[in-house]
Write an enzyme that holds these catalytic residues in place. Structure first.
Site, PDB file in Angstrom:
ATOM      1  N   SER A   1      39.709  40.061  38.248  1.00  0.00           N
ATOM      2  CA  SER A   1      40.828  39.278  38.798  1.00  0.00           C
ATOM      3  C   SER A   1      41.817  40.205  39.476  1.00  0.00           C
ATOM      4  O   SER A   1      42.007  41.355  39.055  1.00  0.00           O
ATOM      5  CB  SER A   1      41.552  38.526  37.678  1.00  0.00           C
ATOM      6  OG  SER A   1      42.767  37.974  38.161  1.00  0.00           O
TER       7      SER A   1
ATOM      8  N   TYR B   1      45.471  37.516  29.791  1.00  0.00           N
ATOM      9  CA  TYR B   1      44.464  37.437  30.863  1.00  0.00           C
ATOM     10  C   TYR B   1      44.361  38.775  31.600  1.00  0.00           C
ATOM     11  O   TYR B   1      43.257  39.277  31.853  1.00  0.00           O
ATOM     12  CB  TYR B   1      44.859  36.314  31.825  1.00  0.00           C
ATOM     13  CG  TYR B   1      43.825  35.998  32.891  1.00  0.00           C
ATOM     14  CD1 TYR B   1      42.605  35.427  32.563  1.00  0.00           C
ATOM     15  CD2 TYR B   1      44.094  36.254  34.233  1.00  0.00           C
ATOM     16  CE1 TYR B   1      41.667  35.121  33.546  1.00  0.00           C
ATOM     17  CE2 TYR B   1      43.172  35.953  35.222  1.00  0.00           C
ATOM     18  CZ  TYR B   1      41.952  35.386  34.870  1.00  0.00           C
ATOM     19  OH  TYR B   1      41.036  35.090  35.850  1.00  0.00           O
TER      20      TYR B   1
END
Ligand code: NDP
Length: 246
Positions: free
Chosen positions: A141, A155
């Protein structure tokens, strides 16, 4: 001849979103493709039907990346069913966002189990199975590079761990011509992060291009990395993020 003709691939989390687009792209390029899913059996079957409509083999495997046995076992099953494995795409991932103080131990364990341990175990199994010249492509990501606001501790931690794993895999497997690369998407319009969701405008504004990307735009990069043209690309992090990290 298509560039992936004769190759076999496993895409984790291939029933929806980016994983589905990646599975279809690899099949378009000529590969036989297995996908995993957890809940969306009907969607997974539709993706398999599309793969088969291209004249390729398609297989849907129910395998929860949060379970160690499933994460590793899916790679074994894909290799068994497809007659060997050339490409692993570690795509399955989950996001739990929120203030750091609100995250529970269960949140932490689940996100790390899916986003880190599951990727590690699948890659470990693939390392022993992949044919020479194979590919490990992992979806990280943009939040491993730049965290655009509060709420991303868990995350971002999970996706940053993949940077180290990817580099180490590249070093370990390079002698067999196997490459390992990390794709870091920016905001991509999927069920996880819809382009009309409550936080979408802010995410678009963080990119240089001022918009969300599509799952197909990520699949294009993965298709390149899977092919022969990318044989000298390894151990790297590639952004497909509309300039989020610029
Ligand atoms: P979606 O939530 O739209 O789709 C997730 C897919 O992964 C589904 O096929 C789902 O299966 C599967 N999946 C979820 N949990 C598991 C699990 N425990 N084991 C196996 N499969 C699982 O996600 P995206 O397509 O948006 O995301 C794909 C990847 O890209 C993820 O790693 C995500 O973190 C990353 N990413 C996403 C961004 C975005 O903006 N969308 C940005 C940057 C990175 P089922 O259908 O059965 O639930």
């Amino acid at each position: 001849m298509s560039s992936l003709s004769g190759k076999t691939a496993l895409v984790t989390g291939g029933s929806r979103g980016m994983g589905a687009a990646i599975a279809l792209r690899l099949a378009e390029e000529g590969a036989d493709v297995a996908i995993t899913y957890v809940h969306s059996e009907d969607a997974a079957r539709r993706i398999v039907a599309k793969i088969e409509s291209m004249g390729r083999r398609g297989i849907a495997l129910k395998a929860d990346a949060a379970h160690a046995g499933d994460a590793a076992g899916a790679v074994d099953r894909a290799a068994d069913d497809l007659g060997g494995l050339d490409i692993l795409v570690n795509n399955a991932g989950i996001g739990v966002l929120g203030p750091v103080g609100d995250l529970t131990l269960a949140d932490i364990d689940r996100v790390l189990a899916v986003n880190v341990r599951g990727v590690f175990l699948a890659s470990q199994t693939a390392a022993g199975l992949l044919r020479d010249g194979g590919r490990i492509i992992t979806i990280g990501s943009c939040m491993a590079q730049r965290v655009p606001g509060p709420g991303g501790t868990l995350y971002a931690t999970s996706k940053a761990a993949l940077i180290g794993l990817n580099k180490a895999l590249a070093r370990e497997l390079g002698g067999r011509g196997i490459t390992a690369n990390l794709v870091q998407p920016g905001p991509i319009d999927t069920d996880m992060n819809p382009a009309d969701g409550p936080f979408a405008d802010g995410q678009s504004a963080m990119t240089a291009l001022g918009r969300f990307g599509s799952a197909d735009e990520v699949a294009s990069l993965v298709g390149y990395l899977a092919g022969a043209d990318a044989a000298y690309v390894t151990g790297t992090e590639l952004s497909v993020d509309g300039g989020h990290a610029a």
